[in-house]
Motif scaffolding. Structure first.
Motif, PDB file in Angstrom:
ATOM      1  N   LEU A 115     -22.561  62.837 -21.147  1.00  0.00           N
ATOM      2  CA  LEU A 115     -23.900  62.266 -21.370  1.00  0.00           C
ATOM      3  C   LEU A 115     -24.053  60.882 -20.740  1.00  0.00           C
ATOM      4  O   LEU A 115     -25.100  60.256 -20.883  1.00  0.00           O
ATOM      5  CB  LEU A 115     -24.176  62.172 -22.872  1.00  0.00           C
ATOM      6  CG  LEU A 115     -24.315  63.514 -23.594  1.00  0.00           C
ATOM      7  CD1 LEU A 115     -24.340  63.307 -25.094  1.00  0.00           C
ATOM      8  CD2 LEU A 115     -25.572  64.239 -23.131  1.00  0.00           C
ATOM      9  N   ARG A 118     -27.085  60.591 -18.485  1.00  0.00           N
ATOM     10  CA  ARG A 118     -28.379  60.737 -19.170  1.00  0.00           C
ATOM     11  C   ARG A 118     -28.820  59.414 -19.784  1.00  0.00           C
ATOM     12  O   ARG A 118     -29.979  59.019 -19.679  1.00  0.00           O
ATOM     13  CB  ARG A 118     -28.299  61.813 -20.241  1.00  0.00           C
ATOM     14  CG  ARG A 118     -29.609  62.000 -20.997  1.00  0.00           C
ATOM     15  CD  ARG A 118     -29.681  63.319 -21.687  1.00  0.00           C
ATOM     16  NE  ARG A 118     -29.433  64.421 -20.761  1.00  0.00           N
ATOM     17  CZ  ARG A 118     -29.311  65.685 -21.125  1.00  0.00           C
ATOM     18  NH1 ARG A 118     -29.424  66.016 -22.391  1.00  0.00           N
ATOM     19  NH2 ARG A 118     -29.084  66.631 -20.227  1.00  0.00           N
ATOM     20  N   GLU A 121     -30.087  56.844 -17.364  1.00  0.00           N
ATOM     21  CA  GLU A 121     -31.410  57.104 -16.787  1.00  0.00           C
ATOM     22  C   GLU A 121     -32.424  57.422 -17.883  1.00  0.00           C
ATOM     23  O   GLU A 121     -33.365  58.174 -17.669  1.00  0.00           O
ATOM     24  CB  GLU A 121     -31.324  58.262 -15.798  1.00  0.00           C
ATOM     25  CG  GLU A 121     -30.379  58.029 -14.635  1.00  0.00           C
ATOM     26  CD  GLU A 121     -30.342  59.206 -13.681  1.00  0.00           C
ATOM     27  OE1 GLU A 121     -30.866  59.090 -12.564  1.00  0.00           O
ATOM     28  OE2 GLU A 121     -29.788  60.261 -14.077  1.00  0.00           O
ATOM     29  N   LEU A 122     -32.230  56.829 -19.040  1.00  0.00           N
ATOM     30  CA  LEU A 122     -33.067  57.161 -20.184  1.00  0.00           C
ATOM     31  C   LEU A 122     -34.536  56.837 -19.944  1.00  0.00           C
ATOM     32  O   LEU A 122     -35.427  57.541 -20.411  1.00  0.00           O
ATOM     33  CB  LEU A 122     -32.566  56.403 -21.420  1.00  0.00           C
ATOM     34  CG  LEU A 122     -33.011  56.917 -22.779  1.00  0.00           C
ATOM     35  CD1 LEU A 122     -32.688  58.387 -22.959  1.00  0.00           C
ATOM     36  CD2 LEU A 122     -32.368  56.084 -23.881  1.00  0.00           C
ATOM     37  N   LEU A 125     -36.157  59.797 -18.330  1.00  0.00           N
ATOM     38  CA  LEU A 125     -36.355  60.879 -19.288  1.00  0.00           C
ATOM     39  C   LEU A 125     -37.568  60.619 -20.174  1.00  0.00           C
ATOM     40  O   LEU A 125     -38.370  61.519 -20.439  1.00  0.00           O
ATOM     41  CB  LEU A 125     -35.098  61.041 -20.142  1.00  0.00           C
ATOM     42  CG  LEU A 125     -35.164  62.054 -21.289  1.00  0.00           C
ATOM     43  CD1 LEU A 125     -35.384  63.458 -20.756  1.00  0.00           C
ATOM     44  CD2 LEU A 125     -33.896  62.002 -22.129  1.00  0.00           C
ATOM     45  N   GLU A 130     -37.917  64.805 -18.259  1.00  0.00           N
ATOM     46  CA  GLU A 130     -36.907  65.510 -17.467  1.00  0.00           C
ATOM     47  C   GLU A 130     -35.710  64.606 -17.231  1.00  0.00           C
ATOM     48  O   GLU A 130     -35.827  63.378 -17.243  1.00  0.00           O
ATOM     49  CB  GLU A 130     -37.496  65.941 -16.120  1.00  0.00           C
ATOM     50  CG  GLU A 130     -38.678  66.890 -16.255  1.00  0.00           C
ATOM     51  CD  GLU A 130     -39.297  67.218 -14.905  1.00  0.00           C
ATOM     52  OE1 GLU A 130     -38.893  66.588 -13.900  1.00  0.00           O
ATOM     53  OE2 GLU A 130     -40.175  68.089 -14.856  1.00  0.00           O
ATOM     54  N   ILE A 131     -34.555  65.229 -17.008  1.00  0.00           N
ATOM     55  CA  ILE A 131     -33.363  64.429 -16.737  1.00  0.00           C
ATOM     56  C   ILE A 131     -33.525  63.679 -15.423  1.00  0.00           C
ATOM     57  O   ILE A 131     -34.298  64.084 -14.542  1.00  0.00           O
ATOM     58  CB  ILE A 131     -32.095  65.303 -16.716  1.00  0.00           C
ATOM     59  CG1 ILE A 131     -32.151  66.343 -15.594  1.00  0.00           C
ATOM     60  CG2 ILE A 131     -31.888  65.969 -18.057  1.00  0.00           C
ATOM     61  CD1 ILE A 131     -30.860  67.141 -15.446  1.00  0.00           C
ATOM     62  N   GLU A 135     -28.396  62.490 -12.696  1.00  0.00           N
ATOM     63  CA  GLU A 135     -27.848  63.598 -13.478  1.00  0.00           C
ATOM     64  C   GLU A 135     -28.190  64.937 -12.828  1.00  0.00           C
ATOM     65  O   GLU A 135     -27.354  65.852 -12.783  1.00  0.00           O
ATOM     66  CB  GLU A 135     -28.379  63.563 -14.908  1.00  0.00           C
ATOM     67  CG  GLU A 135     -27.760  64.629 -15.796  1.00  0.00           C
ATOM     68  CD  GLU A 135     -28.256  64.581 -17.236  1.00  0.00           C
ATOM     69  OE1 GLU A 135     -27.817  65.433 -18.027  1.00  0.00           O
ATOM     70  OE2 GLU A 135     -29.081  63.707 -17.567  1.00  0.00           O
ATOM     71  N   MET A 136     -29.404  65.063 -12.302  1.00  0.00           N
ATOM     72  CA  MET A 136     -29.802  66.289 -11.632  1.00  0.00           C
ATOM     73  C   MET A 136     -28.917  66.564 -10.417  1.00  0.00           C
ATOM     74  O   MET A 136     -28.435  67.686 -10.208  1.00  0.00           O
ATOM     75  CB  MET A 136     -31.262  66.197 -11.194  1.00  0.00           C
ATOM     76  CG  MET A 136     -31.768  67.430 -10.465  1.00  0.00           C
ATOM     77  SD  MET A 136     -31.892  68.873 -11.544  1.00  0.00           S
ATOM     78  CE  MET A 136     -33.375  68.446 -12.465  1.00  0.00           C
ATOM     79  N   ASN A 139     -25.476  67.711 -11.494  1.00  0.00           N
ATOM     80  CA  ASN A 139     -25.466  69.097 -11.954  1.00  0.00           C
ATOM     81  C   ASN A 139     -25.545  70.091 -10.804  1.00  0.00           C
ATOM     82  O   ASN A 139     -24.958  71.175 -10.859  1.00  0.00           O
ATOM     83  CB  ASN A 139     -26.634  69.338 -12.915  1.00  0.00           C
ATOM     84  CG  ASN A 139     -26.440  68.642 -14.254  1.00  0.00           C
ATOM     85  OD1 ASN A 139     -25.322  68.292 -14.634  1.00  0.00           O
ATOM     86  ND2 ASN A 139     -27.531  68.418 -14.970  1.00  0.00           N
ATOM     87  N   ASN A 304     -30.061  63.229 -26.650  1.00  0.00           N
ATOM     88  CA  ASN A 304     -29.190  64.209 -25.999  1.00  0.00           C
ATOM     89  C   ASN A 304     -29.927  65.508 -25.717  1.00  0.00           C
ATOM     90  O   ASN A 304     -29.486  66.307 -24.894  1.00  0.00           O
ATOM     91  CB  ASN A 304     -27.987  64.538 -26.904  1.00  0.00           C
ATOM     92  CG  ASN A 304     -27.139  63.334 -27.212  1.00  0.00           C
ATOM     93  OD1 ASN A 304     -27.366  62.262 -26.684  1.00  0.00           O
ATOM     94  ND2 ASN A 304     -26.149  63.512 -28.061  1.00  0.00           N
ATOM     95  N   MET A 306     -33.158  68.042 -24.783  1.00  0.00           N
ATOM     96  CA  MET A 306     -34.352  68.120 -23.954  1.00  0.00           C
ATOM     97  C   MET A 306     -35.540  68.679 -24.735  1.00  0.00           C
ATOM     98  O   MET A 306     -36.655  68.660 -24.270  1.00  0.00           O
ATOM     99  CB  MET A 306     -34.074  68.993 -22.726  1.00  0.00           C
ATOM    100  CG  MET A 306     -32.990  68.439 -21.820  1.00  0.00           C
ATOM    101  SD  MET A 306     -33.273  66.712 -21.349  1.00  0.00           S
ATOM    102  CE  MET A 306     -34.797  66.856 -20.443  1.00  0.00           C
TER     103      MET A 306
END
Length: 348
Positions: A115, A118, A121-122, A125, A130-131, A135-136, A139, A304, A306
């Motif tokens: 995490l 995440r 970059e809160l 979000l 969106e994340i 993080e994108m 992934n 945490n 979505m």
């Protein structure tokens, strides 16, 4: 001449930015913990005490890096240093951070580390739902075997939470005497189903979750002394029917991941699955937790997810009532480290 005692002037404690410094650098401590865990420092130190040079060789670190890491771990209470410069695991690290120990929590640390991006970059979000791009991107390029390992770590992390005292806290909070069939909805590793089966010899349990999750649960069940009374069933708990004829439906850590519409859907399916007189047990983290630290944890944990949020115990009780359950009880879990409330209701 006055004989009254002189009043001492009281100076207000000056306001300083120090609390902000602590908040702003909290991730430094997390980084040290994650690095030491990934580098197997605690396993190496469990084998025998090490100097910084010893650890550098064992963990393939630079000598300066090993010394810095050990000193940082010492400052966090993870290791201790003696007069000869030998470092040892602290009781905390020995108990929870050495792979293979009964109360090992390493998979949970792996989940926390996942995490990292995440929370960095809160703001993205919160603006978009969106994340974030980092993080994108991570992934998208993450190898499939690493992705599967992360998913497995999450399931085992929830098992470690149960072993860390949560299962015992839940068993103390509810009495399942006289019940014979339990359905653990979205039951993950099956930790709570196993613990209830251990406590109640007349109880059989079924762990219901996605195929890849119940495969891990079945591994743990087969290692258990109650494996003949606990089984798994694969399915999507949001969309699939739960069946019927159960005395207990357990929803542990399930509802905070859902919005209201899906929560009511799950609760109504739970109601339909129960025999008359049966009960639903909801175990959750809530923003009205008994301690300020637990309430803060619940508020932060919601980032945490979505979808969904952490809901108050009162709101959860209201949804149980709207779904047909009566004799609703709300029980705070004072000693638990993860979930802080149990809300239960009965089918008439």
């Amino acid at each position: 001449m006055s004989t009254s005692p002189k009043r001492r002037s009281r100076r207000a404690t000056p306001l300083t930015p120090e609390p902000l410094y602590r908040l702003g650098t909290a991730f430094w401590s997390s980084g040290v913990l994650f690095a030491a865990h990934r580098l197997a420092v605690f396993e190496v130190l469990e084998a025998r005490p090490q100097t910084g040079s010893d650890l550098a060789g064992a963990c393939r670190l630079t000598p300066a890096g090993a010394e810095k890491l050990l000193r940082a771990c010492a400052s966090l209470g993870l290791v201790t240093e003696d007069e000869a410069g030998l470092y040892r695991n602290s009781p905390l690290a020995t108990t929870f951070l050495v792979r293979g120990k009964p109360a090992y929590q390493g998979h949970l640390l792996d989940y926390f580390a996942d995490l990292w991006a995440r929370f960095g970059e809160l703001d993205h979000l919160l603006r978009t739902g969106e994340i974030g791009p980092r993080e994108m991107a991570f992934n998208l390029v993450r190898p499939n075997d690493e992705r599967q390992a992360a998913e497995r770590a999450w399931v085992l992390a929830m098992h470690e939470i149960a072993l860390g005292g949560q299962a015992e806290a839940l068993c103390r909070a509810v009495d399942l005497s006289g019940y014979t069939r339990l359905l653990d909805v979205s039951g993950g590793a099956g930790s709570y189903a196993l613990r209830f089966a251990e406590q109640y010899p007349g109880l059989t349990a079924e762990v219901f979750d996605l195929p890849e999750v119940v495969a891990i649960a079945d591994e743990l069940i087969q290692q258990s002394a109650v494996r003949d009374r606990v089984r798994v069933r694969a399915g999507d708990f949001v969309n699939a029917d739960y069946g019927y004829g159960y005395d207990v439906v357990l929803l542990s850590g399930v509802l905070h991941g859902l919005g209201e519409r899906h929560i009511l859907r799950v609760l109504k399916k739970s109601y339909a699955a129960l025999n008359p007189g049966g009960c639903v047990i909801v175990q959750e983290m809530t923003p009205d937790a008994p301690s300020p630290a637990a309430a803060q944890f619940a508020a932060l944990f919601s980032f945490n997810m979505m979808s969904g949020a952490t809901y108050s115990a009162e709101q959860l009780a209201l949804w149980l009532n709207q779904s047909g359950f009566l004799r609703i009880t709300v029980t705070p879990l004072e000693q638990a480290c993860w979930f802080d409330h149990v809300i239960s209701g009965h089918k008439p």
